[in-house]
Design an enzyme around this catalytic site. Structure first.
Site, PDB file in Angstrom:
ATOM      1  N   GLN A  70       4.633 -10.734  33.166  1.00  0.00           N
ATOM      2  CA  GLN A  70       5.352 -10.851  31.902  1.00  0.00           C
ATOM      3  C   GLN A  70       4.710 -10.064  30.769  1.00  0.00           C
ATOM      4  O   GLN A  70       5.326  -9.880  29.713  1.00  0.00           O
ATOM      5  CB  GLN A  70       5.490 -12.323  31.500  1.00  0.00           C
ATOM      6  CG  GLN A  70       6.404 -13.117  32.406  1.00  0.00           C
ATOM      7  CD  GLN A  70       6.551 -14.542  31.936  1.00  0.00           C
ATOM      8  OE1 GLN A  70       5.745 -15.406  32.279  1.00  0.00           O
ATOM      9  NE2 GLN A  70       7.576 -14.790  31.133  1.00  0.00           N
ATOM     10  N   CYS A  76      12.846 -19.105  29.522  1.00  0.00           N
ATOM     11  CA  CYS A  76      11.819 -18.164  29.972  1.00  0.00           C
ATOM     12  C   CYS A  76      11.517 -17.202  28.840  1.00  0.00           C
ATOM     13  O   CYS A  76      12.444 -16.689  28.187  1.00  0.00           O
ATOM     14  CB  CYS A  76      12.301 -17.406  31.203  1.00  0.00           C
ATOM     15  SG  CYS A  76      11.107 -16.191  31.839  1.00  0.00           S
ATOM     16  N   LEU A  77      10.241 -16.925  28.619  1.00  0.00           N
ATOM     17  CA  LEU A  77       9.852 -16.005  27.565  1.00  0.00           C
ATOM     18  C   LEU A  77      10.356 -14.592  27.824  1.00  0.00           C
ATOM     19  O   LEU A  77      10.483 -13.798  26.882  1.00  0.00           O
ATOM     20  CB  LEU A  77       8.327 -15.997  27.404  1.00  0.00           C
ATOM     21  CG  LEU A  77       7.699 -17.333  27.001  1.00  0.00           C
ATOM     22  CD1 LEU A  77       6.190 -17.201  26.940  1.00  0.00           C
ATOM     23  CD2 LEU A  77       8.259 -17.824  25.676  1.00  0.00           C
ATOM     24  N   HIS A 128       7.876 -22.339  38.265  1.00  0.00           N
ATOM     25  CA  HIS A 128       8.411 -21.259  37.429  1.00  0.00           C
ATOM     26  C   HIS A 128       7.428 -20.098  37.345  1.00  0.00           C
ATOM     27  O   HIS A 128       7.816 -18.925  37.549  1.00  0.00           O
ATOM     28  CB  HIS A 128       8.695 -21.822  36.033  1.00  0.00           C
ATOM     29  CG  HIS A 128       9.297 -20.846  35.081  1.00  0.00           C
ATOM     30  ND1 HIS A 128      10.572 -20.973  34.581  1.00  0.00           N
ATOM     31  CD2 HIS A 128       8.797 -19.723  34.496  1.00  0.00           C
ATOM     32  CE1 HIS A 128      10.835 -19.975  33.753  1.00  0.00           C
ATOM     33  NE2 HIS A 128       9.762 -19.210  33.679  1.00  0.00           N
TER      34      HIS A 128
END
Length: 215
Positions: free
Chosen positions: A73, A126-127, A168
Site C-alpha cells: 500500500q 480500505c485506505l 484484510h
C-alpha cells in the site's frame, strides 16, 4: 510502461520512500503493485532499515487513519504489514463485531487459515480504496502464522474484528483487495455509511440493498 524504479532493489526503493518527511503516500487501487503479490521477507532490508520502514508504516497508518497497513500500500512489494486498533467504539458495536483493542504489531511473512465454520459479515473499508465501504464475509476466527520484525515465530488465533484485520492485511500481501471478496450490492459511499448504515451490524443494509448475509 515499466520505469527504472520498478527494477530498483527493494532496499533502494525503501530508502527513497523514507527520504521524504511525514507519512508515506498510500497507493490507490489501480496501481499494479497492489495486484502483483509480494516477496517473502528474507533480509532484503537490514535491521536498521527494516526498523525505519516499520516506523514509517506505523506513522502512515496512524495519519490515515487506519487499523492496518501493508507494505504494497506504500508501493513496496514485501510481505510485511502492521496492525493496531485502539477500538474506540460504543459497547454495542464492540459486542456485535467482537472489536477489542489490539496493540501495535508487525506481521512478517504472515499467512492465515480459518478456524471452525463460523463466518461474520460486516462493512469494511480500505485506505487504498478511499471513500467507499462494502460488506465482506470472512472467517470469524483465524490462525495466523509468520514472524514478527525480530524474526520470532508468530502462531496465534485471532477472533472477531482482530481476525478481520489480520485477513484484510494478509490479503493485501497476496494481491487481493477487500472488494474481491465483497458483496458488491452493499458497496456504499462513506456519506451513505454515516447517513444510513451506521448500525452495529449490516442487517438493515442487507434488507434495503438486497444482498444476503451468512447464516
Amino acid at each position: 510502461m515499466a520505469t527504472p524504479r520498478d527494477h530498483a532493489p527493494l532496499a533502494e526503493l525503501v530508502e527513497e520512500l523514507l527520504a521524504g518527511d511525514g507519512p508515506l503516500p498510500i497507493v490507490a487501487a489501480g496501481d499494479p503493485v497492489l495486484r502483483r503479490g509480494t516477496e517473502r521477507f528474507e533480509g532484503q532490508l537490514d535491521s536498521a532499515l527494516l526498523a525505519r520502514f516499520v516506523e514509517a508504516l506505523r506513522v502512515t497508518m496512524h495519519a490515515a487513519p487506519g487499523v492496518g497497513l501493508a507494505a504494497p500500500q506504500v508501493g513496496v512489494p514485501l510481505r510485511i504489514a502492521v496492525i493496531e486498533d485502539p477500538a474506540p467504539v460504543p459497547d454495542e458495536v464492540r459486542l456485535a463485531r467482537g472489536r477489542v483493542p489490539q496493540p501495535f504489531r508487525v506481521l512478517v511473512n504472515p499467512s492465515y487459515d480459518g478456524v471452525g465454520p463460523e463466518r461474520a459479515a460486516f462493512f469494511e473499508g480500505c485506505l487504498s480504496v478511499p471513500g467507499w465501504q462494502a460488506v465482506v464475509d470472512r472467517h470469524d476466527r483465524v490462525r495466523l502464522t509468520g514472524e514478527d520484525e525480530h524474526g520470532r515465530t508468530v502462531d496465534e488465533v485471532f477472533s472477531g474484528w482482530p481476525a478481520r484485520i489480520v485477513q484484510h492485511e494478509t490479503d493485501h500481501l497476496d494481491g487481493t483487495l477487500y472488494l474481491d471478496r465483497a458483496e458488491l450490492r452493499s458497496l456504499s459511499s462513506n456519506q451513505a455509511m454515516v447517513e444510513r448504515w451506521a448500525q452495529p451490524t449490516p442487517r438493515e443494509a442487507a434488507a434495503s440493498l438486497g444482498f444476503r448475509l451468512p447464516g
